[in-house]
Design a protein around this motif. Structure first.
Motif, PDB file in Angstrom:
ATOM      1  N   ASP A  93       0.650  -1.163  -0.021  1.00  0.00           N
ATOM      2  CA  ASP A  93       0.197   0.251  -0.151  1.00  0.00           C
ATOM      3  C   ASP A  93       0.535   1.131  -0.325  1.00  0.00           C
ATOM      4  O   ASP A  93       0.321   2.258  -1.313  1.00  0.00           O
ATOM      5  N   VAL A  94       2.064   1.298   0.628  1.00  0.00           N
ATOM      6  CA  VAL A  94       2.644   2.112   0.588  1.00  0.00           C
ATOM      7  C   VAL A  94       4.226   2.802  -0.102  1.00  0.00           C
ATOM      8  O   VAL A  94       4.196   3.659  -0.258  1.00  0.00           O
ATOM      9  N   ASP A 110       6.282   6.871  -2.664  1.00  0.00           N
ATOM     10  CA  ASP A 110       6.028   7.424  -1.251  1.00  0.00           C
ATOM     11  C   ASP A 110       5.782   8.782  -1.563  1.00  0.00           C
ATOM     12  O   ASP A 110       5.891   9.894  -0.799  1.00  0.00           O
ATOM     13  N   ARG A 111       5.438   9.215  -3.148  1.00  0.00           N
ATOM     14  CA  ARG A 111       5.894  10.824  -3.335  1.00  0.00           C
ATOM     15  C   ARG A 111       5.058  11.516  -2.833  1.00  0.00           C
ATOM     16  O   ARG A 111       5.327  12.780  -2.357  1.00  0.00           O
ATOM     17  N   ASP A 112       3.774  11.593  -3.263  1.00  0.00           N
ATOM     18  CA  ASP A 112       2.668  12.004  -2.520  1.00  0.00           C
ATOM     19  C   ASP A 112       1.543  11.884  -1.307  1.00  0.00           C
ATOM     20  O   ASP A 112       1.648  13.132  -0.846  1.00  0.00           O
ATOM     21  N   THR A 113       2.442  10.822  -0.020  1.00  0.00           N
ATOM     22  CA  THR A 113       1.436  11.088   0.712  1.00  0.00           C
ATOM     23  C   THR A 113       2.386  11.033   1.620  1.00  0.00           C
ATOM     24  O   THR A 113       2.756  11.221   3.428  1.00  0.00           O
ATOM     25  N   ARG A 115       4.414   9.265   3.606  1.00  0.00           N
ATOM     26  CA  ARG A 115       4.218   8.517   4.854  1.00  0.00           C
ATOM     27  C   ARG A 115       5.610   7.847   5.571  1.00  0.00           C
ATOM     28  O   ARG A 115       5.937   7.540   6.456  1.00  0.00           O
ATOM     29  N   HIS A 157      11.131  13.622   0.037  1.00  0.00           N
ATOM     30  CA  HIS A 157      11.599  12.605   1.752  1.00  0.00           C
ATOM     31  C   HIS A 157      12.837  13.173   1.848  1.00  0.00           C
ATOM     32  O   HIS A 157      14.418  13.485   1.275  1.00  0.00           O
TER      33      HIS A 157
END
Length: 173
Positions: A93-94, A110-113, A115, A157
């Motif tokens: 998912d992540v 994971d660029r958008d969220t 997390r 990040h």
């Protein structure tokens, strides 16, 4: 949809990052990758996808033979309480990868969220060239340590380079 290897390579080209990739049989553990260490120069690595008791996610990246005390690493990385491994569903998912294919290159997913907090072991970052799976465990991509940081930052990040392994802690003394 998670990024593909082609998407990843296009991202490297767009960033002006030169990499080299060697295709091989899928490897699922560090132990299975032994012969690759002889064929592919540079630091070989392992990746730990973990979460703390508040649900914060971390991707700890270290040399393949690094000793990381999971009972104490939370004190170094700023986690709330001890960490445990994230499950396969959370990983997909992540970071958009399956177990056995975990890689810092999955930060592209994971660029958008944002997390995940990436944590790169200080001992690993002493190597000029580092090796990771390009989103699947049937190939190994070599990248310089500086370009790895450039890539992670381009994905949004803020990388923490910390002495998480026993080897890095000893070197810091």
């Amino acid at each position: 949809m998670p990024a593909t290897r082609d998407d990843l390579m296009a991202c490297f080209r767009d960033l002006g990052i030169e990499v080299s990739t060697v295709d091989h049989q899928p490897v699922f553990t560090v132990a299975e990758s032994g012969d690759l260490h002889d064929r592919i120069p540079g630091g070989h690595t392992k990746n730990l996808f973990v979460k703390d008791k508040k649900g914060r996610l971390f991707l700890i990246v270290a040399l393949h033979d690094a000793e990381i005390d999971l009972k104490k690493v939370h004190q170094v990385i700023g986690a709330q309480g001890r960490v445990s491994f994230g499950n396969a569903d959370l990983l997909m998912d992540v970071l958009g990868v399956e177990p056995g294919s975990v890689t810092p290159f999955s930060l592209i997913n994971d660029r958008d969220t944002l997390r995940v907090t990436p944590v790169f072991d200080a001992a690993m970052m002493q190597h000029e060239v580092l090796n990771y799976h390009p989103l699947k465990n049937d190939a190994t991509t070599s990248i310089t340590a500086q370009d790895l940081l450039k890539f992670a930052r381009a994905c949004g990040h803020d990388v923490q380079v910390l002495a998480v392994s026993e080897q890095a802690k000893a070197a810091a003394l």
